[in-house]
Enzyme design. Structure first.
Site, PDB file in Angstrom:
ATOM      1  N   THR A 112      -3.618   6.629 -21.978  1.00 37.55           N
ATOM      2  CA  THR A 112      -3.469   5.295 -21.412  1.00 37.55           C
ATOM      3  C   THR A 112      -2.026   4.888 -21.694  1.00 37.55           C
ATOM      4  OG1 THR A 112      -4.307   4.430 -23.493  1.00 37.55           O
ATOM      5  CG2 THR A 112      -5.853   4.500 -21.669  1.00 37.55           C
ATOM      6  N   TYR A 148       0.848  -1.202   0.000  1.00 35.37           N
ATOM      7  CA  TYR A 148       0.000   0.000   0.000  1.00 35.37           C
ATOM      8  C   TYR A 148       0.879   1.246   0.000  1.00 35.37           C
ATOM      9  CZ  TYR A 148      -5.003  -0.816   0.365  1.00 35.37           C
ATOM     10  OH  TYR A 148      -6.303  -1.080   0.074  1.00 35.37           O
ATOM     11  N   ARG A 172      -1.620  -2.039 -18.885  1.00 39.63           N
ATOM     12  CA  ARG A 172      -2.922  -1.386 -18.932  1.00 39.63           C
ATOM     13  C   ARG A 172      -2.992  -0.346 -17.797  1.00 39.63           C
ATOM     14  NH1 ARG A 172      -7.131  -2.512 -21.951  1.00 39.63           N
ATOM     15  NH2 ARG A 172      -5.794  -3.912 -23.123  1.00 39.63           N
ATOM     16  N   ASP A 207      -6.197  14.445 -24.847  1.00 37.06           N
ATOM     17  CA  ASP A 207      -6.255  13.029 -24.485  1.00 37.06           C
ATOM     18  C   ASP A 207      -5.621  12.276 -25.649  1.00 37.06           C
ATOM     19  OD1 ASP A 207      -6.876  10.382 -24.174  1.00 37.06           O
ATOM     20  OD2 ASP A 207      -8.959  10.703 -23.618  1.00 37.06           O
ATOM     21  N   LYS A 239      -1.569   1.377 -25.216  1.00 40.74           N
ATOM     22  CA  LYS A 239      -1.890   1.355 -26.647  1.00 40.74           C
ATOM     23  C   LYS A 239      -0.569   1.442 -27.430  1.00 40.74           C
ATOM     24  CE  LYS A 239      -6.615   3.066 -26.129  1.00 40.74           C
ATOM     25  NZ  LYS A 239      -6.849   3.724 -24.849  1.00 40.74           N
ATOM     26  N   GLU A 283      -0.554   4.890  -0.514  1.00 38.01           N
ATOM     27  CA  GLU A 283      -1.298   6.123  -0.774  1.00 38.01           C
ATOM     28  C   GLU A 283      -0.413   7.340  -0.575  1.00 38.01           C
ATOM     29  OE1 GLU A 283      -2.966   3.670   0.926  1.00 38.01           O
ATOM     30  OE2 GLU A 283      -5.160   3.971   0.714  1.00 38.01           O
TER      31      GLU A 283
HETATM   32  N1  DSN Z   1     -11.374   1.550 -25.555  1.00 38.92           N
HETATM   33  C1  DSN Z   1     -10.381   2.381 -26.164  1.00 38.92           C
HETATM   34  C2  DSN Z   1     -10.286   2.191 -27.641  1.00 38.92           C
HETATM   35  O1  DSN Z   1     -10.419   1.073 -28.072  1.00 38.92           O
HETATM   36  O2  DSN Z   1     -10.084   3.136 -28.366  1.00 38.92           O
HETATM   37  C3  DSN Z   1     -10.539   3.803 -25.825  1.00 38.92           C
HETATM   38  O3  DSN Z   1     -10.318   3.958 -24.481  1.00 38.92           O
END
Ligand code: DSN
Length: 449
Positions: A242, A45, A251, A215, A245, A47
């Protein structure tokens, strides 16, 4: 006793090895990223935050050996602090940021924290609408974001590009607190400078600061690899993403910001200069509890990989592959939204190309070992349930080592599957293509498997 879960993991390994992953938001992580994710750091933990002292020094050896002071609520932080600091510093280096918060559990959490850091309930946020290619968390009516804030959507023009005139008109009319650029199904490179100028105009008109937010979840790896402009170089205050990707990490989510870095313990004045601290406070304790330190370690490993020169080659090849794939598909009669691609992603208009919808095509491709997703188009009347298109991309297959010749093969299989669908063909015909796909796929190993 062996848990059946592990049998299912083995079965998923086989699916990933034998098929081709074309979902543009998916990728394959390295074995080092997997190792960090599966480590004992999950037991801890922590925080709060590590110290931000010495940020921008980029001296990894010093961070690794030094016990840092911290702003944590639990003891036993000496290793976790250094790991989180490495993740923060590497993210700042990759994206030219003054500060990074590496704790968001996902892109949705990252966006929620930024809205919470800067806005009051009911404030207006200008973002790309979902049908035009924006993300759910950019104010889709079914989400918390739309429940709490007043989202106003801008769209795309007939070329599939951002309708900058629409954006400007709405920015000057709606008195937004945030102007947000970002998308999940968009194949152009945004004009960040133009959006930044629109923000300045609107801020002057309304007499208050407006947060400029990007974003960049889909293209973060392209930015890190230097083949896509970085919004933080064009006056943007905040960039969320994120990490799984094109960036090819675990993730999770990430928030980068420009501004003054200081202790998160004291509530700062609500100014853009203080946005790094406002965001830290909005992540924890604002919207999350304990950070996932095993995932943060994996983020640090992935950022380290993205800082290597080889990552630039990877990013370049993603775009090259997508362009060749788009050209080949067009030569075979496919109609593409935006007439091609400038990044990693291609949107096929299935209805205009073949007369059937995206779901029909997605299912048939799946049977042929090609995984992608049906997607609504900007002009779609059917919405998310009867989408007219499919969305595909090259990040995952490029990680496996696919280059231009494999793109030509892929386009050919996609055409054959479309013809089988059109002629009411059988599953046996799709299974034959699957055998060819499998044969090629197995020649290009998936990292970590
Ligand atoms: N779910 C994602 C995508 O496939 O583009 C976006 O967060």
């Amino acid at each position: 006793m062996k848990d059946v879960v592990f049998d299912l993991i083995e079965s998923e390994k086989t699916r990933q090895k034998e098929g081709l992953e074309l979902i543009p938001s998916e990728n394959y992580v390295s074995s080092n990223v997997l190792k960090a994710m599966g480590s004992i750091l999950t037991n801890k933990y922590s925080e709060g935050y590590p110290s931000f002292e010495g940020i921008n020094e980029w001296d990894e050896a010093k961070i690794a050996e030094k016990v840092l002071p911290n702003y944590r609520y639990y003891g036993g932080q000496k290793n976790v602090d250094r790991i989180e600091r490495l993740a923060i510093d590497r993210a700042c280096r990759l994206f030219h940021a003054d500060h990074a918060n590496v704790q968001p559990h996902s892109g949705a959490q990252a966006n929620t924290a930024v809205y919470f850091a800067w806005c009051e309930p009911g404030d207006t946020i200008l973002g790309m609408s979902l049908p035009a290619g924006g993300h759910l968390t950019h104010g889709a009516p079914v989400t918390l974001s739309a429940h709490v804030y007043n989202f106003v959507g801008y769209g795309v023009n007939s070329d599939g590009d951002i309708d900058y005139d629409d954006l400007e008109e709405k920015a000057l009319k709606e008195d937004p607190k945030i102007i947000l650029v970002g998308y999940s199904a968009f194949m152009k490179v945004p004009d960040f400078k133009r959006v930044s100028e629109i923000r300045d105009k609107a801020a002057k008109k309304f007499g208050h600061e407006i947060l400029l937010m990007a974003d960049m979840a889909h293209v973060a790896g392209l930015i890190a690899g230097g083949v896509h402009p970085n919004p933080l170089d064009f006056g943007f205050d905040v960039m969320t993403t994120t990490t799984h990707k094109t960036l090819r990490g675990p993730r999770g989510g990430l928030i980068m910001s420009k501004g003054k870095v200081a202790s998160p313990l004291k509530k700062p004045v609500h100014t853009l200069e203080n946005i790094p601290i406002l965001i830290d406070r909005a992540v924890f304790p604002g919207t999350q509890g304990g950070p996932l330190e095993h995932i943060i370690a994996a983020k640090a490993v992935a950022f380290g990989e993205a800082l290597q020169p080889s990552f630039k080659d990877y990013a370049k090849q993603i775009v090259k592959n997508a362009k060749v794939l788009a050209e080949e598909l067009q030569a075979l009669g496919f109609v593409l939204q935006g007439g091609g691609t400038e990044n990693h992603l291609v949107l096929v208009d299935c209805v205009s190309s073949f007369g059937f919808d995206g779901k029909v095509y997605e299912k048939a491709l799946d049977k042929a070992g090609l995984t992608l997703n049906a997607n609504a188009l900007a002009t779609d009347k059917g919405g998310a349930f009867i989408p007219s298109g499919v969305r595909l991309g090259t990040p995952a297959i490029t990680t496996r080592g696919f280059k231009e010749p494999e793109m030509v093969k892929l386009a050919g299989w996609m055409k054959q599957v479309a013809d089988i669908c059109k002629n009411g063909g059988s599953d046996e015909e799709l299974a034959k293509i699957r055998e060819e796909v499998e044969e090629l796929a197995l020649k290009f190993p998936v990292p970590g498997i």
